[in-house]
Design an enzyme around this catalytic site. Structure first.
Site, short mmCIF file in Angstrom:
data_model
loop_
_atom_site.label_atom_id
_atom_site.label_comp_id
_atom_site.label_asym_id
_atom_site.label_seq_id
_atom_site.Cartn_x
_atom_site.Cartn_y
_atom_site.Cartn_z
CB SER A 129 -0.91 0.03 1.23
OG SER A 129 -1.68 -1.15 1.31
N1 SAH Z 1 -1.26 -3.93 3.46
C1 SAH Z 1 -0.64 -4.68 2.41
C2 SAH Z 1 -1.50 -4.54 1.18
C3 SAH Z 1 -1.47 -5.71 0.31
S1 SAH Z 1 -2.56 -5.64 -1.07
C4 SAH Z 1 0.75 -4.13 2.15
O1 SAH Z 1 0.96 -2.95 2.39
O2 SAH Z 1 1.61 -4.86 1.70
C5 SAH Z 1 -3.98 -6.50 -0.44
C6 SAH Z 1 -3.74 -7.84 0.14
O3 SAH Z 1 -5.00 -8.41 0.47
C7 SAH Z 1 -3.07 -8.85 -0.79
O4 SAH Z 1 -1.97 -9.42 -0.17
C8 SAH Z 1 -4.16 -9.88 -1.05
O5 SAH Z 1 -3.68 -11.19 -1.26
C9 SAH Z 1 -4.97 -9.79 0.21
N2 SAH Z 1 -6.33 -10.30 0.09
C10 SAH Z 1 -7.19 -10.14 -0.93
N3 SAH Z 1 -8.36 -10.76 -0.67
C11 SAH Z 1 -8.22 -11.35 0.55
C12 SAH Z 1 -9.06 -12.15 1.37
N4 SAH Z 1 -10.31 -12.47 1.01
N5 SAH Z 1 -8.58 -12.56 2.56
C13 SAH Z 1 -7.34 -12.25 2.97
N6 SAH Z 1 -6.50 -11.49 2.25
C14 SAH Z 1 -6.93 -11.04 1.05
#
Ligand code: SAH
EC number: 2.1.1.77
Length: 225
Positions: free
Chosen positions: A74
């Site tokens: 993010s």
């Molecule tokens: N806060 C993280 C953002 C990652 S992007 C960072 O800064 O690195 C969003 C994340 O949500 C991804 O890793 C994706 O795999 C996860 N995600 C998407 N759908 C999901 C679900 N249903 N349950 C758990 N994680 C999920």
């Protein structure tokens, strides 16, 4: 490359990131992040360790970056803003995070609240995030490989829940797992139109605040090995 040269390069990168980190904090402040604790934690959290080495030089830009598996780390402003919204009414002890991803938001949160419960559906991302947090000696985090639509009911309720992927609707399970007075920060929407929301569990029902347009990767279904 010789060892000395390697060391020099490392120090060089270190110095650059020191300056660029300060610039990032200044920028977040100018963009309206006012929680001093949040700014301080972002200042001292090494975001370059949460991206591929090839992208490390861009780690202190205020932008999302790819982390593999079609996911992104993010944008620092969003991490700061969501953390600030969670903490707006005072300190929190139990916080659940949906979407561990690189573990960067997890690392920031772990320095702001007592305990973090982080759920991720993609196993390889979760494993890498876990390693990074151990490396940084951030030990107040537990991880669950599973579907964020379901939350983590066994350990509920939570005083705060943060979702770092956009949901088409607010998952009912997450509302159910909020403690009284608990706060849920979540992007909601479909396609290009997404809005950041703050939902609070009141004595009766929930209050909702819409905080403006955002851009996140989607909250998908089911765990993925
Ligand atoms: N806060 C993280 C953002 C990652 S992007 C960072 O800064 O690195 C969003 C994340 O949500 C991804 O890793 C994706 O795999 C996860 N995600 C998407 N759908 C999901 C679900 N249903 N349950 C758990 N994680 C999920």
């Amino acid at each position: 490359m010789g060892r000395e040269q390697d060391d020099m390069l490392r120090r060089g990168i270190g110095m650059t990131s020191q300056r660029t980190r300060e610039r990032l904090i200044q920028r977040l402040y100018e963009e309206g992040i006012s929680n001093a604790k949040v700014l301080e934690v972002i200042r001292r959290t090494p975001r370059h360790l949460f991206v591929d080495e090839a992208l490390a030089h861009r780690a202190y830009e205020d932008t999302a970056l790819p982390i593999g598996n079609n996911q992104t780390i993010s944008q620092p402003y969003m991490v700061a803003r969501m953390s600030e919204l969670l903490l707006e009414a005072g300190p929190l002890d139990k916080v659940m995070e949906i979407g561990t991803g690189s573990g960067y938001q997890t690392a920031v949160l772990s320095q702001l609240v007592e305990r973090v419960f982080s759920v991720e559906r993609i196993k390889v991302l979760q494993d890498r995030a876990k390693e990074r947090l151990v490396e940084l000696n951030l030990r107040n985090v537990v991880f669950r490989w599973g579907d964020g639509w379901e939350g983590w009911p066994a350990l509920a309720p939570y005083n705060g829940i943060i979702v770092t992927a956009v949901a088409t609707d607010v998952p009912q399970a997450l509302l159910d797992q909020l403690a009284p007075g608990g706060r849920l920060v979540i992007p909601v929407g479909a396609g290009e139109v997404q809005q950041l929301m703050l939902i609070i569990r009141e004595e009766q029902g929930f209050s909702r605040r819409v905080l403006g347009n955002v851009r996140f990767v989607p909250l998908l279904n089911g765990p993925l090995a």
